[in-house]
Design a protein around this motif. Sequence first.
Motif, mmCIF file in Angstrom:
data_model
loop_
_atom_site.group_PDB
_atom_site.id
_atom_site.type_symbol
_atom_site.label_atom_id
_atom_site.label_comp_id
_atom_site.label_asym_id
_atom_site.label_seq_id
_atom_site.Cartn_x
_atom_site.Cartn_y
_atom_site.Cartn_z
ATOM 1 N N ILE A 37 -26.971 0.480 -33.645
ATOM 2 C CA ILE A 37 -28.049 -0.558 -33.563
ATOM 3 C C ILE A 37 -27.973 -1.113 -32.182
ATOM 4 N N VAL A 38 -27.109 -1.463 -31.756
ATOM 5 C CA VAL A 38 -26.885 -2.249 -30.138
ATOM 6 C C VAL A 38 -27.623 -1.441 -29.225
ATOM 7 N N GLY A 39 -27.378 0.096 -29.381
ATOM 8 C CA GLY A 39 -28.235 0.986 -28.330
ATOM 9 C C GLY A 39 -29.811 0.640 -28.417
ATOM 10 N N GLU A 40 -30.050 0.519 -29.752
ATOM 11 C CA GLU A 40 -31.683 0.298 -30.120
ATOM 12 C C GLU A 40 -32.102 -0.943 -29.621
ATOM 13 N N LEU A 41 -31.459 -2.098 -30.308
ATOM 14 C CA LEU A 41 -31.952 -3.487 -30.200
ATOM 15 C C LEU A 41 -31.422 -4.310 -29.276
ATOM 16 N N GLY A 42 -30.010 -3.691 -28.524
ATOM 17 C CA GLY A 42 -29.538 -4.592 -27.236
ATOM 18 C C GLY A 42 -28.721 -5.457 -27.954
ATOM 19 N N GLY A 43 -28.343 -6.546 -26.905
ATOM 20 C CA GLY A 43 -27.459 -7.607 -27.374
ATOM 21 C C GLY A 43 -25.947 -7.038 -27.510
ATOM 22 N N VAL A 44 -25.372 -6.473 -26.601
ATOM 23 C CA VAL A 44 -23.932 -5.833 -26.874
ATOM 24 C C VAL A 44 -22.974 -7.202 -26.735
#
Length: 497
Positions: A37-44
Amino acid sequence: MNNNGKSNIKVVIGGLLLAILVASMDNTIVTTALPSIVGELGGVDKFVWVTSAYLVASLAGMPIFGKLSDMYGRKRFFIFGLLVFMIGSILCGTADTINELIIYRAIQGIGGGALMPIAFTIMFDVVPLEQRGKMSGMFGAVFGISSVFGPLFGAYITEYINWTWVFFINIPLGLFAFIMVAFFYKESVVRTKQKIDWLGAITLVGAIVSLMFAVELGGKEFAWVSAQSFSLFAGFAVLALVFVFAERRADEPVIDFNMFKERLFATSGIISIFSGAAFITASVYIPFFIQGVQGGNATNSGLVLLPMMVGSVISASVGGALMAKFAYRNFLIPTLALLTLGMILLATLSIDTSRFTVIVFMIIAGVGIGASFSVLPSAAIHPFSVRQRGAATSTVSFLRTFGMTIGITVFGIIQSHVFANRLTERFGADAANFSGDSRALLSTEARGNIPAEVTNQLTEALSSSIASTFLWAIVPAALALVVAFMMSKEKLGDQLN
């Protein structure tokens, strides 16, 4: 009480079990999907709130919806919670940014906060007393299965389909639950006009949000000793005091503190907090150990939870079946002793520990926690009339989820701190290059790019930090066991006589 025929009761129970499955599994299913999810949407830097937003909203809603169901009937608030949960699930699957996902997860959590406690309460309403132990065992088993199966299911969906289906899978299951309860549960409730404790509800939500922001962001976004940290903890303290004051004066409080005068209810609630904290630690850090230390993939780390699931299901089912014959405490004491033993054994984990040994430890921990899923809800409502069941079950569910939320946050801080110290011991000033972030070890590709001698040092540090975390997790497990000895000696069979 409900006067449905047997066939209708079976359909209703099936719908309730489905609702518990999707609501409780949503606490854990997202964990293994988060990297994708973070890989696609960003916002780690914000990923932790994808989980926390759901938990905070769910926590805040549980006692409120439980009380409203006592006042105005179970069915309408169960259906409301189910619809909100499904709407939130659809929105989550369509999120384009991490901020949108966090907001949509909070919407999901509001629905989940209504589903869990009211489902248990409806079961207590519709099932004859002589069958309540068996049904409690079944409900507890489903809760245990969903809590442990969630990470594995999430890993499978993410790897072979798409992370969005972690949320979309709730829709068909939710629709089946909706049909089974909406059309077959014929509620018969005597309603009385009562005031809603708005001050209590608002201060409860505010206190929980302040505390969660404090523990989630403290030491990360700002220092523990800082104006922001002090303000959040002070806000929590003030709102909590106002909440307690409001509840003592309210005609119909959200959480009736008079219930805690009942020894059986009070001890059940305290055990829920401590056992929840210990259980979630094993659920989160065993996959972490398998994937980060032993080099397994997401599916491997999910599969290793299956032994704990099997142990918890067996224990929950047996506990439910024996409640009529044995005092609640007589079944909780030996099983919580096993939970404590499981935490002690898990504290011995090292890079040399075999996968088989981990499985044995997990079975012991699973058997230890399983009984609490079925026995504690029944023990909590034992002293009360039908009119207070919703408040009793929702309060205990709230306390368990509160224990799980605070537990994983506190133990997360411990693990991160110990890991950073171990890196400093091994790498000195160069430890800063790793940023104290053990997540690099969870990626097979990242591990392949790290020199073998460095990988060994990292895995030793990670293994040591996880073992230290389990060492601290012995504390809540042991406290749950101590409180079990303080329980009064009632059993379900007392109500049958």
